[in-house]
Scaffold this motif. Structure first.
Motif, PDB file in Angstrom:
ATOM      1  N   THR A 171       0.808  -1.225   0.000  1.00  0.00           N
ATOM      2  CA  THR A 171       0.000   0.000   0.000  1.00  0.00           C
ATOM      3  C   THR A 171       0.837   1.268   0.000  1.00  0.00           C
ATOM      4  OG1 THR A 171      -0.147  -0.220   2.411  1.00  0.00           O
ATOM      5  CG2 THR A 171      -1.990  -1.064   1.114  1.00  0.00           C
ATOM      6  N   THR A 172       2.079   1.165   0.375  1.00  0.00           N
ATOM      7  CA  THR A 172       2.992   2.314   0.377  1.00  0.00           C
ATOM      8  C   THR A 172       4.365   1.860  -0.092  1.00  0.00           C
ATOM      9  OG1 THR A 172       1.834   3.270   2.288  1.00  0.00           O
ATOM     10  CG2 THR A 172       4.016   4.162   1.772  1.00  0.00           C
ATOM     11  N   GLY A 173       4.998   2.635  -0.988  1.00  0.00           N
ATOM     12  CA  GLY A 173       6.325   2.272  -1.472  1.00  0.00           C
ATOM     13  C   GLY A 173       6.276   1.070  -2.394  1.00  0.00           C
ATOM     14  N   ALA A 174       7.321   0.251  -2.310  1.00  0.00           N
ATOM     15  CA  ALA A 174       7.441  -0.889  -3.227  1.00  0.00           C
ATOM     16  C   ALA A 174       8.057  -2.075  -2.507  1.00  0.00           C
ATOM     17  CB  ALA A 174       8.302  -0.492  -4.425  1.00  0.00           C
ATOM     18  N   ALA A 175       7.882  -3.257  -3.114  1.00  0.00           N
ATOM     19  CA  ALA A 175       8.486  -4.476  -2.575  1.00  0.00           C
ATOM     20  C   ALA A 175      10.009  -4.344  -2.618  1.00  0.00           C
ATOM     21  CB  ALA A 175       8.024  -5.679  -3.393  1.00  0.00           C
ATOM     22  N   PRO A 176      10.724  -5.082  -1.744  1.00  0.00           N
ATOM     23  CA  PRO A 176      12.181  -4.922  -1.660  1.00  0.00           C
ATOM     24  C   PRO A 176      12.908  -5.436  -2.911  1.00  0.00           C
ATOM     25  CG  PRO A 176      11.456  -6.757  -0.311  1.00  0.00           C
ATOM     26  CD  PRO A 176      10.222  -6.085  -0.785  1.00  0.00           C
ATOM     27  N   HIS A 177      13.931  -4.691  -3.323  1.00  0.00           N
ATOM     28  CA  HIS A 177      14.824  -5.094  -4.410  1.00  0.00           C
ATOM     29  C   HIS A 177      16.235  -4.742  -3.981  1.00  0.00           C
ATOM     30  CE1 HIS A 177      11.639  -5.983  -7.298  1.00  0.00           C
ATOM     31  NE2 HIS A 177      11.043  -4.867  -6.916  1.00  0.00           N
ATOM     32  N   GLY A 178      17.074  -5.743  -3.856  1.00  0.00           N
ATOM     33  CA  GLY A 178      18.452  -5.499  -3.438  1.00  0.00           C
ATOM     34  C   GLY A 178      18.613  -5.625  -1.935  1.00  0.00           C
ATOM     35  N   SER A 179      19.854  -5.776  -1.498  1.00  0.00           N
ATOM     36  CA  SER A 179      20.143  -6.077  -0.096  1.00  0.00           C
ATOM     37  C   SER A 179      19.838  -4.912   0.844  1.00  0.00           C
ATOM     38  CB  SER A 179      21.610  -6.471   0.054  1.00  0.00           C
ATOM     39  OG  SER A 179      22.444  -5.388  -0.323  1.00  0.00           O
ATOM     40  N   GLY A 180      19.707  -3.714   0.337  1.00  0.00           N
ATOM     41  CA  GLY A 180      19.508  -2.562   1.200  1.00  0.00           C
ATOM     42  C   GLY A 180      18.060  -2.208   1.445  1.00  0.00           C
ATOM     43  N   GLN A 181      17.120  -3.058   1.014  1.00  0.00           N
ATOM     44  CA  GLN A 181      15.705  -2.734   1.152  1.00  0.00           C
ATOM     45  C   GLN A 181      14.957  -3.809   1.950  1.00  0.00           C
ATOM     46  OE1 GLN A 181      13.963  -1.987  -2.690  1.00  0.00           O
ATOM     47  NE2 GLN A 181      15.155  -0.113  -3.034  1.00  0.00           N
ATOM     48  N   ILE A 182      13.927  -3.351   2.646  1.00  0.00           N
ATOM     49  CA  ILE A 182      13.095  -4.250   3.450  1.00  0.00           C
ATOM     50  C   ILE A 182      11.673  -3.701   3.468  1.00  0.00           C
ATOM     51  CG2 ILE A 182      13.552  -3.074   5.661  1.00  0.00           C
ATOM     52  CD1 ILE A 182      13.590  -5.879   6.965  1.00  0.00           C
ATOM     53  N   MET A 183      10.690  -4.595   3.472  1.00  0.00           N
ATOM     54  CA  MET A 183       9.288  -4.190   3.540  1.00  0.00           C
ATOM     55  C   MET A 183       8.702  -4.692   4.859  1.00  0.00           C
ATOM     56  SD  MET A 183       6.259  -4.542   0.690  1.00  0.00           S
ATOM     57  CE  MET A 183       6.257  -6.330   0.635  1.00  0.00           C
ATOM     58  N   VAL A 184       7.810  -3.895   5.463  1.00  0.00           N
ATOM     59  CA  VAL A 184       7.246  -4.219   6.768  1.00  0.00           C
ATOM     60  C   VAL A 184       5.722  -4.215   6.678  1.00  0.00           C
ATOM     61  CG1 VAL A 184       7.322  -1.784   7.455  1.00  0.00           C
ATOM     62  CG2 VAL A 184       7.260  -3.545   9.216  1.00  0.00           C
ATOM     63  N   ASP A 185       5.085  -5.014   7.541  1.00  0.00           N
ATOM     64  CA  ASP A 185       3.620  -5.025   7.521  1.00  0.00           C
ATOM     65  C   ASP A 185       3.091  -3.741   8.150  1.00  0.00           C
ATOM     66  OD1 ASP A 185       2.316  -5.656  10.443  1.00  0.00           O
ATOM     67  OD2 ASP A 185       4.316  -6.544  10.277  1.00  0.00           O
ATOM     68  N   ALA A 186       1.898  -3.339   7.737  1.00  0.00           N
ATOM     69  CA  ALA A 186       1.339  -2.044   8.120  1.00  0.00           C
ATOM     70  C   ALA A 186       1.077  -1.927   9.622  1.00  0.00           C
ATOM     71  CB  ALA A 186       0.040  -1.797   7.347  1.00  0.00           C
TER      72      ALA A 186
END
Length: 859
Positions: free
Chosen positions: A140-155
């Motif tokens: 719902t916000t931003g984008a899914a992770p791509h690359g080692s420096g990114q992470i996605m969290v639940d709302a």
């Protein structure tokens, strides 16, 4: 029809007097129904979640748990080679197969090293973003992770911890700490019961959670159109051969649900137990209510008998009133129970477990059970008063305003009470003197039931004596008003006994649990003082293992004299008698653990158990399997290797800490367990150099600053934590017992209110000869206080007896210290007086407002 009309008229004529009894039924039924609705709703929520998140077939490593959760003591989940995905895709009936990686053995922190894990006990899950998760979550916000420096969290987690895009997140695993920035926030499309979920891309997840690429923890398999899950499982199993765990969506969901249900069942039956106590207390209230109503209507009943009503009709009339009371209280209780369930859901939401009211589940059995319980209990409670009403003689009723006392029945009651109490005391003595905990617990249960019944039956006899004693201590200082309050309490010992018994039950349980809890804390503290030789203990309070990096940080801390590692290694034992004991464990530690924990031995020296290829066994295990010093035990360890270890010490079964543990050195375990299968440390012990305890404590906390999941405690901290844990449990139990105490207080209010009505003419005469309103109110308040103190005295005495007996059984498990928490006991006793004052406020106020002339004219 005549009986029904009479009952209806009597019920509504005395509706005010019935109200408190109805509230007691309402509260008890509400607690039962609320518990059932709440647990059923949680089951529904988890059912939907597990069904939505499970793929048609899931493939995992052979040694993975049934739920797929990563429980390996190595801190890393069991994995599958990536080649398995290709093999599965070739199986007949497979539409797609996707490899996933996830772990629950991860600590997640924000930029300030604050933990992001749920406080509700729900798991923290870190994995790769995959197609199966995309079915239940939407970015719902931003984008899914791509690359080692990114992470996605639940709302939910992002909202709770105020996380935004770009915030730094740290993942602490057994392999080290990985940092990434929030690239997206995903919202659940189903209810999230409270788990914190973080997503990485697949390669980063593999490297961070497992330490290498080319492996997965699970493979999610989707069936082609028209292929059942069972057929797909069979095809996948045939394609892969043995060595893997293959489960259908239903099997995964059932395994997950089984784990949840085991927890919910404990909670459900515990809460229902407290509801049962409230029902038991409510019985006394209902019995008192109908007994007093029957006594007050003696002339009315006698007149009915004189004009032709039979005993059966009178009896049925009272029972119909009870039926109406039970139906009304139960119906309202069912509705209140649903409200309680919704309230509990909101409360769980405050601590992080989100339950949607959309999933509110009210099975037809819940209101049916509530109505059945409420009505049956109410009618049964009213049976004796109804029977007593039916036995009233027409002539006796017309001659006297109250039912005559039955001296013979009082004597029989006293005899029965003495027999029950004596039998209960004998059972408690048998429990206290037994040398088998299992046998003793049975005797304890029998003793509790019999002494409780005995005190309830003998209550009127005890009231006659104890109220006089309490009157001398408490009431006589108030002069004539106090003496009148004492005589009023003694006027009907049966009623005073029943009212006090209602309060007695709740307070007896409070006293018993207080003694048990206090004794457990005192025993553990005593054991710590005698046995623990280390200064500091490092552990994870959630029971997770300690990463090698954190262990090294402890070892590098200045001012420490020694550091001891402690692991738990799963094992299967083959003893000299040829028996195989599975699901055992070896507590592997450094040799210095013999100094850190001074464990008593019955044979040999514990330090010898840390020699190469050596071990210790507990006394009971040695006795059961014919093990002596020098015996050799086969130990099958993770990785499949079997070691032949020599028993060098046999430890005593007395004690609280590490009771029943088997010890060996870490060095011995490393000889037989592959490095990638060796569990991480569960605990780390550290001792400071002489005179440097304060400096070492401070330095140790600083060294573990980057590892907030671990707690450093010295012995004082450890004792306090133990006391707090038991205290929190007791407070929860006291909170649940409060329902029974509230019902008991309603009983005191009801007794006084009906007693005031019963004594209307008497009150008018006392007011006419000079008793002031203030004195009248004081008299009623003092009467209430002495009844409450009577119940408290019985309950606290009975509870301390139960608690002392229970402690004797705990002594067989090493809890040797009996500690009576006198401050708690005294506080509860004094608080009972205030409960009595509170209960008397409304009856005293109503008595004070009576018109003197109207009261005197009352027949």
């Amino acid at each position: 029809m005549t009986v029904l009309k009479t009952s209806m008229r009597n019920f509504f004529a005395h509706k005010g007097r019935m109200a408190l009894s109805a509230i007691a039924v309402l509260l008890s039924v509400a607690f039962v129904c609320g518990t059932l609705v709440f647990t059923d709703t949680m089951n529904t929520t988890f059912d939907k979640l597990f069904q939505a998140t499970s793929s048609d077939v899931t493939v995992s490593a052979k040694d993975a748990s049934d739920t797929g959760e990563t429980v390996s003591g190595t801190g890393r989940p069991p994995v599958l080679p990536a080649s398995v995905v290709g093999e599965i895709r070739e199986a007949q009936g497979v539409r797609s197969a996707e490899g996933t990686v996830f772990s629950t053995q991860v600590t997640v922190v924000d930029a300030d090293k604050e933990g992001l894990s749920p406080t509700s006990g729900a798991p923290t899950i870190v994995g790769n973003w995959n197609g199966n998760d995309a079915r239940t979550m939407k970015v719902t916000t931003g984008a899914a992770p791509h690359g080692s420096g990114q992470i996605m969290v639940d709302a939910d987690t992002a909202k709770k911890h105020h996380l935004r895009l770009g915030d730094d997140i740290g993942l602490i695993t057994a392999l080290g700490t990985h940092h990434a920035r929030v690239s997206g926030i995903a919202t659940f499309t189903v209810t999230n019961p409270g788990a914190a979920i973080f997503y990485l891309d697949t390669k980063t997840a593999q490297q961070t959670l497992v330490g290498r690429t080319g492996v997965y923890t699970n493979v999610n398999v989707t069936a082609a159109k028209g292929v059942s899950d069972a057929r797909l499982k069979k095809n996948v199993t045939a394609a892969l051969g043995g060595g893997y765990k293959v489960q259908t969506a239903k099997e995964v969901a059932d395994a997950n649900q089984k784990d949840v249900e085991s927890l919910l069942d404990v909670m459900k039956y515990a809460m229902l137990g407290f509801a049962g106590i409230a029902f038991l207390v409510g019985i006394f209230l209902i019995v008192n209510t109908f007994s007093m109503l029957v006594a007050q209507r003696t002339r009315e009943i006698g007149l009915m008998r004189a004009i032709g009503s039979s005993r059966g009709q009178v009896n049925r009339s009272v029972l119909v009133e009870a039926l109406l009371l039970g139906v009304l209280g139960s119906v309202l209780g069912v509705g209140a129970g649903i409200g309680i369930a919704v309230g509990l859901m909101k409360l769980m939401g405050q601590i992080g477990m989100h339950l949607s009211t959309d999933d509110l589940t009210v099975a037809w059995t819940t209101p049916a059970l509530g109505l059945l319980l409420g009505v049956v209990v109410t009618v049964l409670a009213a049976y004796l008063p109804a029977r007593r009403a039916g036995k009233v003689s027409p002539m006796a009723a017309l001659r006297d305003a109250g039912a005559p006392a039955d001296a013979r029945s009082g004597a029989v009651r006293a005899l029965i009470g003495l027999v029950l109490t004596g039998a209960g005391a004998a059972s408690l003595y048998a429990a206290a003197t037994t040398d088998q905990a299992k046998t003793g617990s049975g005797w304890l249960g029998v003793g509790i039931v019999l002494t409780l019944l005995g005190f309830v039956v003998i209550g009127p006899v005890l009231a006659a004596g104890l109220v006089r004693v309490l009157g001398v201590i408490v009431l006589r200082v108030f002069g004539p008003v106090g003496r009148m309050a004492e005589r009023n309490a003694l006027r009907n010992p049966r009623r005073t006994g029943a009212t006090g018994a209602a309060l007695m039950i709740g307070l007896a349980l409070v006293a018993c649990l207080s003694v048990v809890g206090s004794s457990m804390v005192a025993s553990a503290t005593d054991q710590l003082d005698k046995s623990v030789g280390t200064d500091f203990i490092v552990r994870n309070d959630r029971g997770e293992t300690i990463t090698p990096q954190a262990v090294q940080a402890v070892k590098d801390t200045a001012d420490l004299k020694r550091v001891t590692e402690y692991k738990v290694v799963p094992a299967a034992l083959t003893t000299p008698d040829g028996k195989v004991s599975k699901k055992k464990a070896i507590n592997a530690a450094d040799p210095t653990y013999a100094q850190d924990l001074r464990t008593e031995t019955v044979s040999g020296t514990l330090a010898d158990a840390y020699r190469a290829d050596s071990m210790s066994v507990p006394e009971g295990f040695a006795r059961d399997h014919g093990i002596k010093l020098g015996s050799r035990v086969g130990v099958t360890l993770p990785g499949g290797r079997t070691a032949e270890l020599t028993v060098r010490a046999i430890t005593s079964d007395d004690g609280v800490i590490d009771t029943g543990a088997m010890y060996a050195s870490i060095a011995t375990m490393k000889r037989y367990v592959p490095a990638d299968r060796m569990p991480l440390d569960l605990l780390v012990f550290a001792s400071a150099k002489d005179g440097r305890q304060a400096a070492a404590y401070k330095a140790l906390k600083a060294a573990l600053h980057d590892y907030p999941q671990y707690t450093v405690r010295d012995q004082t901290d450890y004792k306090k934590a133990l006391k707090d844990q038991i205290g929190q449990l007791l407070n929860l139990i006291y909170g649940l017992l409060a329902l029974a105490i509230i019902v008991a207080v309603l009983g005191v209010v009801n007794t006084l209110a009906l007693s005031v009505v019963e004594r209307t003419r008497e009150i008018g005469l006392m007011r006419a000869i000079g008793l002031s309103r203030r004195q009248l109110r004081r008299m009623i308040r003092l009467e209430s206080v002495v009844i409450a103190l009577f119940g408290a005295l019985l309950g606290l005495g009975l509870g301390m007896g139960w608690g002392t007996t229970a402690q004797q059984l705990l002594a067989l498990e090493g809890f040797n210290v009996l500690d009576i928490p006198w401050p708690t006991i005294i506080t509860v006793f004094v608080a009972s007086a205030f409960v009595g004052l509170l209960a008397a406020l409304i009856p005293a106020f109503r008595a004070g407002r009576m018109n003197v002339l109207n009261a005197i004219a009352t027949d």
